[in-house]
Design an enzyme around this catalytic site. Structure first.
Site, PDB file in Angstrom:
ATOM      1  N   GLU A 176       0.835  -1.213   0.000  1.00 46.20           N
ATOM      2  CA  GLU A 176       0.000   0.000   0.000  1.00 46.20           C
ATOM      3  C   GLU A 176       0.866   1.258   0.000  1.00 46.20           C
ATOM      4  O   GLU A 176       0.768   2.104   0.904  1.00 46.20           O
ATOM      5  CB  GLU A 176      -0.956  -0.012   1.202  1.00 46.20           C
ATOM      6  N   GLU A 231      -6.215  -7.948  -0.833  1.00 49.73           N
ATOM      7  CA  GLU A 231      -6.646  -7.877   0.566  1.00 49.73           C
ATOM      8  C   GLU A 231      -8.104  -7.468   0.620  1.00 49.73           C
ATOM      9  O   GLU A 231      -8.511  -6.518  -0.054  1.00 49.73           O
ATOM     10  CB  GLU A 231      -5.873  -6.799   1.363  1.00 49.73           C
TER      11      GLU A 231
END
Lengths: 673, 673, 673
Positions: A145, A302
């Site tokens: 991320e 995710e």
């Protein structure tokens, strides 16, 4: 690579050795076939600078390999260890207040730091050399991320990097001064050394400088990724390299530019717990991921089995909801469904974040649903590689996101992302798949659509305007929202009357923008209601050569009597303009009319509100209908074929129970949609 | 100087040379006769330190002169260029968090910086030498909205300047310790070097220190102005020098002290977009400007043709509203109406701020109304130099503004500026002009009024109390709001029972202040409703020699049964006291009674709510009635003379259409008011 | 020491010498017998470093002694003078933004600073040497409200002290890494020098690190106190030494650990002005003070005669309210009632804080009530030394307060202190005295209670679980609120299914926590309503050996159909579990059932809502019933004896007027309660 990936982040460094065997046993039981390994393992594998210890990782990878679980191996660059902070204090992130932050959380580094790049290179090279050709390792996961917490660093190193970036973009200081409009407020630069990262000044900051800074910061993060990717590629041939995106409303990275840089687009998505219809936000994120991937399959890297821990009130998923969420992503092009994380942490910041294997272990509802999900994915593996293609697309653009929401605009109530999500949601509600496509898409790509949506396209480049004009002239339909077409890449007004670059295509001029006071509305003579915004529109181009049809007028408010909805035929196409901002039922009505006019119908007419139906198609002609019933009533969908989850034939009519799901391999020629 | 000034800020440095000729052509067309030139031109005329280039400015001034447009020439000190920041990093502003801010916006300097003063002197002297006797240059404009972003600097230079200022005020450390009450919380200073600008401490700060800091900061900004003014005066004899104020609720500058320092009071005013009755705030600002100017004409230096860009929701002005706003300022004593800015910027922070010449050019509504306004001002030029004088005045005091809103008071809901604006608005609604006069005004000035209003005069000096006492004894009427008369210049309690310095004049004592919980009210036995505040009052002075009439009592709440409204005859005058805080209809009733009692009537009885009627009078006896109809219905006003905008005779009765305006040169002897 | 202390903070340094004599005269008149002297006197007695001047203090102490007023002599360490900041800049407090704050308020020091400790030692030793055996000095008051503004300092000295503290707690780095779970997010420390005070990092911080930091910071403040205490004890034998607590919702100090360190627990309490039932918060604070004091008498060191000045809206106390408040504290174990402050300041931050002697002097209502209060305390002096003992206790724990409210929990709406206060209030409303006892209390202490309440006991130590289990098995009743029993001292999950450490005692498992969306509710099948929270509960232990009774089920919401209230007999006791969060009437019903089940009745059945009745008992068998009528109606209480305030006999029935109070020395054997 497995057909449909199923698994999650795996952090064995948080657990004792005896847990690892248990983990692999339970992964097998659940059907896990892929884990993202070692995302935060830096202090595990390099506990002190240049002291490496791969023994644990060796063992875990061997165990996973034995257990038939493939590895998406992570570089640990998302969280440098405390020794890094101590050795390289200049590499630490500096926030917008000028504070040099430190370790104790994650991502505490400056993305432009040379020391950071040197150390990530060392560890990435070591990993790639050691495991690059290991049979268990099927993919690489660079960092995590990127930019989540540290996108905009304010340290001197960043300032220097910004100047370098600006020289490349603008050539010389004259170019910079022109682009940034530094004549305004006496900001002309007379030396490069004067140029700063925008951040701390007593009043509002130069918008062009801010826009360039957004671009720069996204590019610096991309450089971090490419730096590690290239190191890995040399040492691990044939394995795809990626980094997990946060496509949706995450603002600091221009994923449209990043898409081509990853071998596989992967995405993280979490529901907004406060929103009872958060599954429409999920659809937006998934559709955007697919758009970034150019329509190809992507991978949900995710999501969560149930609650997260970082929202104010972290509601849990209800029984069946995880399955619906996972299949919704797959329906929209993900070749799998992975989770953060495999085993719920027993300490640290994220221990109250749900996982595949909860604190309570195998007796829990969540674990049982994880096992069911694994089985379900096994049954529908054949959909892998197939694609989804909507007939309508919403154009998405990070530069607009940045430019419109920068402040100093007519109304704080007109946001870029909120508008896009609202338009997408109302199309979703009509049973129609709405692609989300980069606004920089080629005319070729645009021409695949019957209808394009452009909710709040404030910043319009000549390329986009040319592509849209060609698209409409060739028969496409286009809906443009208010406050569009106005500025160029440097936030400078396009010359002439509003709406600037879109004036000619829309065939109208806007005399003035008329934002509304908070919580007030305008009514149209067709009964629709607008909020936030109105405009004083002349339904003609400036010379009056073109007259545009007025489809509705304002019945009250600051533009009372004036056009509120307009449309114009251009070539064989049609362009519509909304001179106010709609929401809810009014927005739905606007879009229903546009869909209807463009001949776009629901994928499953009559399926009912809250029933999500999406079709994936293979190149060989096969197709699968995903049906996700988000309601508390049974739903009925007209289709035929074999429902794969239950392995039962469907002849014309499929009933899906409350909250239920179905995946039908279609037998006949599919209807339109 | 033109009779009624009409024009705006002009920033030719933002535009190419060919635009300049077009600008002058359009200025002539609109009737523009004055522009404020070069307010942000520093980096244009001094692109690098000591390298000057006046060629552009020479050309523009020549063009304007040819076109008959006068110039209000600005010094560019509002925004030092980037080279300044680089050369003088110690001159940059430091905010309350201790951050040294930088360029990239405007006003990024420390007002106490010697380097800043040196460089503004250089550029001001150059400008004054070059253009000081140019025939086009009729006025000087020093900087811009001083202190707007940088009033309270926290750098070491400022701390040193603060100590110097304090030595001058308090003499020695004993004086400082006494004034600041440093015995409290062990704050006694034993050396000057220990004295700091208040700002960063773990708890609440010494209020007397804060008050002195407010005074000091206002004085430092004034010193910046005087510094440049004196340089210009020597080189440009006969031209008035000024700087534009932000009179209204701008808190950081004591304009009452600044008034005598400018040759002409000039003011900037922008409507509060969220307030549908923002024109009452306009009236307050204009009346305060006139009060600061000692009743003489002043000049509206900036307002907007339509929306601004810095509020959350920037509503546009409706057709006719700009004309009404401009004439409202002129009605209240402005000899002109100028705008920010002439040509709307196409880049930078303020490009969404409206201008006289919008992005859309000559076809726009705004431009057309600008042209009409220019014509209208031409028709009413004869009003220039005349004055406005109300019969009622509200006393205004920046030291009270600072002291009351400092925190640590009984209730956060009792604000100084909000109270003053509310009282002024309710007088406005009754068709009465309410002057806003510095609380330090002489007895002579006060004696012109039938009624004085003192809404929340927490800090009371002996001079003010003496003046008010003399005023009342000589027959004046006075209304005093709650929580008044309590502290001296150092925020130290006046001795004895409340209300301290006003106890004798009011003839009552307050036992205790009784603030109310949020959103609760108290009811009076006369039906009025109070909010926020109540007091336990004894209707007598402490020795009981004087008894004061109780006009209404609290019917409920913490002071139930006690006096809520009191009045006392003193000499030939009358003083009223409100022991609670009123708003809306109750406040209107309080003030209606006071106006009535003082014999003050509406300027145009029967004109109706929302119809603003103001009279300007010349020394030669002529008078003009301005009628501004803010309503959506026609209004009728009794008057006679010639309506100047339409050049038609008015015999007894004037009808003004919805949203319309009229300016009547009165023929007969005007009524009272 | 006086029997019942009556007086306040006395700051003669704020006043001229002639005021001191007047002060003592008025103290005598009011019956004042104790003043806390010189709390902020540092700059008075040491105006420059090492230059001492005790002449003023000598004189004041002599005057007080002559007047019969005892002295609680303060060390002035709460506010170092400006010279201290100048001499020791490294000793100044650094806030969470990394700003080094300064003087100008109070408490501007770092609690870990060696320089601060050196200088407080010098002044404390001087004071103790000079006055340690002065007959007027009966007690010592170290500093003031330690940690009120400066609990968490972020300077390098603090970081070093933190590392020292951590070494002592965890031994070596391995211990630290284990305790903090540094495997998560790659936070393993490889050298002590890397360890930091948590504070500035880009994302969420390690919770175990934060917990240790809370503990450390509380210990450092305690060390400040002990440092001065020990200096004083050596020089002033026999005089109790204390420091005033802020027991209630003040979060930064673990008063449960501090209790044994003071010779007398003293407490400061101020009503929450916004809360019309703030007297229940008073009761909580008083009951907690008593709990910290181990049930022994304590002393109310500060409250207010009327309004404070630091809340947003500082409502004044109504007539009689001060008396009720003071007697409420005494009823709950305080041996006196003292105030901040004796004479209301005329300058400084707290001049709008009420005092015993108001600005208005002797004619004010407040002064008259102060005199009455002094007389009342004189009449009830016999209660001194007696104690209060409830039959129900709420367990209170600062580590839970810190851990639960740290963020990253399932819902921000579940707070520790708010739950405790809410439960305590609902017991109060039922006329029952609820002790508030440290959760670390011994089994011996717990066994005195019929019922224990554990509202949100997230962090559960083995010691607490053992004690509770023993308590229940021995016949005690226990009510446990949701989200309890889950983590250990390092915020690490207890192994196995929820609720972890309490699973066995409660005889149930929680499958998942199900927080609710904002402003939503769940309904139970018994009609109660829950908010914020629900849980999926299995009414059995994991192996199903124990089945627990389901007393109510969720009728709707995410846990619909599942158990909402459960109970289980264990040994001869009973434990109840609430799987949702109640408030208001539903919480009252829950607790009413529990009280009833445990056989706990009201101290004065039938006294009515809002009538507070508390009994103090002496060791010799005497008892006193305090009756405080908070309502606007007369109240009737069944009792017999002598009402001390009026010195009248009570035979069976006592009527207390609206807002009135009574203290009855009971004649007969008291009823239960």
């Amino acid at each position: 690579m497995p057909r449909l990936a199923f698994g999650g982040d795996y952090n064995p460094d948080q657990w004792d050795r005896d847990v690892w065997r248990e983990d692999v046993r339970l992964m097998r039981r659940a059907g896990v076939n892929l884990v993202s390994l070692g995302i935060f393992s830096w202090s595990w594998i390099e506990p002190d600078q240049d002291r490496f210890d791969f023994s644990g990782l060796d063992e875990v990878i061997a165990l996973l390999h034995e257990g038939g679980v493939s590895v998406d191996l992570a570089t640990p660059s998302a969280s440098p260890p405390p020794w890094f902070s101590e050795a390289y204090p200049d590499a630490l992130f500096v926030d917008h207040l000028g504070r040099r932050l430190g370790h104790g959380s994650r991502q505490g580094f400056c993305p432009s730091s040379p020391a950071y790049r040197r150390r990530t290179a060392v560890v990435a090279a070591r990993l790639a050399r050691r495991y690059g050709e290991h049979p268990a390792v099927v993919m690489w996961h660079v960092g995590n991320e990127l930019g989540g917490y540290n996108a905009h660093c304010h340290c001197p190193t960043t300032a220097e990097a910004f100047r370098t970036w600006l020289r490349a973009r603008h050539g010389d200081l004259d170019g910079l001064n022109r682009a940034w409009g530094t004549a305004f407020w006496s900001q002309r630069y007379s030396a490069w050394s004067q140029v700063r990262v925008p951040g701390s000044a007593p009043g509002r900051l130069n918008p062009a400088q801010q826009l360039d800074h957004y671009r720069f910061a996204s590019d610096e993060l991309l450089a971090c990724y490419r730096w590690e990717r290239d190191i890995i590629r040399r040492r691990s041939p044939g394995r795809p390299v990626t980094t997990n995106f946060m496509a949706g409303t995450f603002k600091w990275v221009d994923y449209c530019r990043w898409g081509p840089e990853v071998d596989l687009v992967t995405n993280d998505h979490y529901l907004t717990a406060a929103d009872p219809e958060a599954h429409t936000g999920l659809a937006f994120s998934a559709d955007l991921s697919r758009g970034i991937a150019g329509g190809r399959p992507w991978l949900l890297m995710e999501h969560s089995t149930s609650a997260v821990q970082w929202q104010p009130r972290n509601t849990a998923k209800r029984p069946g909801e995880m399955l619906r969420n996972s299949l919704a992503h797959i329906a929209r092009g993900s070749d799998g469904a992975c989770f953060f994380q495999w085993r719920q942490s027993d300490s640290g910041v994220e221990k109250w974040h749900s996982a595949m294997l909860p604190h309570g272990g195998e007796s829990t509802r969540i674990w049982q649903e994880v096992v069911q999900l694994g089985a379900a994915l096994g049954r529908i593996g054949e959909v892998a590689g197939s694609t989804v293609a909507g007939e309508v697309a919403l154009l998405w653009d990070y530069e607009n996101y940045w430019a419109l929401e920068m402040g100093g605009r007519p109304s704080v109530d007109l946001g870029y992302a909120a508008e896009a999500e609202a338009w997408h949601r109302e199309v979703w509600r009509q049973g129609v798949v709405c692609d989300v496509v980069p606004a920089t898409a080629s005319t070729d790509v645009l021409s695949r659509y019957r209808l394009l949506l452009l909710p709040a396209h404030y910043l319009a480049t000549p390329e986009t305007v040319r592509a849209l004009t060609a698209y409409v002239h060739a028969g496409g339909h286009l809906v443009v929202g208010p406050f569009s077409g106005l500025v160029d890449r440097d936030d400078r007004l396009h010359p002439g009357p509003y709406p600037g670059a879109l004036r000619e295509l829309l065939g109208l001029t806007v005399d003035e923008f008329l934002p509304l006071r908070e919580n007030t509305t305008v009514t149209l003579d067709n009964g629709l209601t607008g909020r936030v915004w109105a405009e004083a529109v002349h339904p003609a181009d400036p010379v009056g050569a073109v007259r545009t049809a007025v489809d509705a007028r304002f019945a009250d408010g600051p533009a009372a009597g004036g056009p509120a909805l307009l449309s114009r035929r251009a070539g064989t196409g049609l362009v519509r303009y909304a001179a106010t901002r709609f929401e809810g039922a009014s927005l739905r009505a606007l879009l229903a009319g546009a869909l209807d006019g463009a001949g776009v119908g629901s994928t499953a007419p009559g399926a009912g509100d809250g029933v999500e139906v999406v079709r994936r198609r293979a190149q060989d002609g096969r197709s699968w209908l995903f049906v996700l019933n988000h309601t508390e009533d049974a739903a009925e969908v007209v289709c035929g074929g074999v429902e794969l989850l239950s392995d039962t034939a469907v002849a014309g009519r499929l009933t899906v129970g409350p909250g239920g799901v179905a995946v039908v391999r279609e037998s006949g020629p599919p209807d339109a949609g």
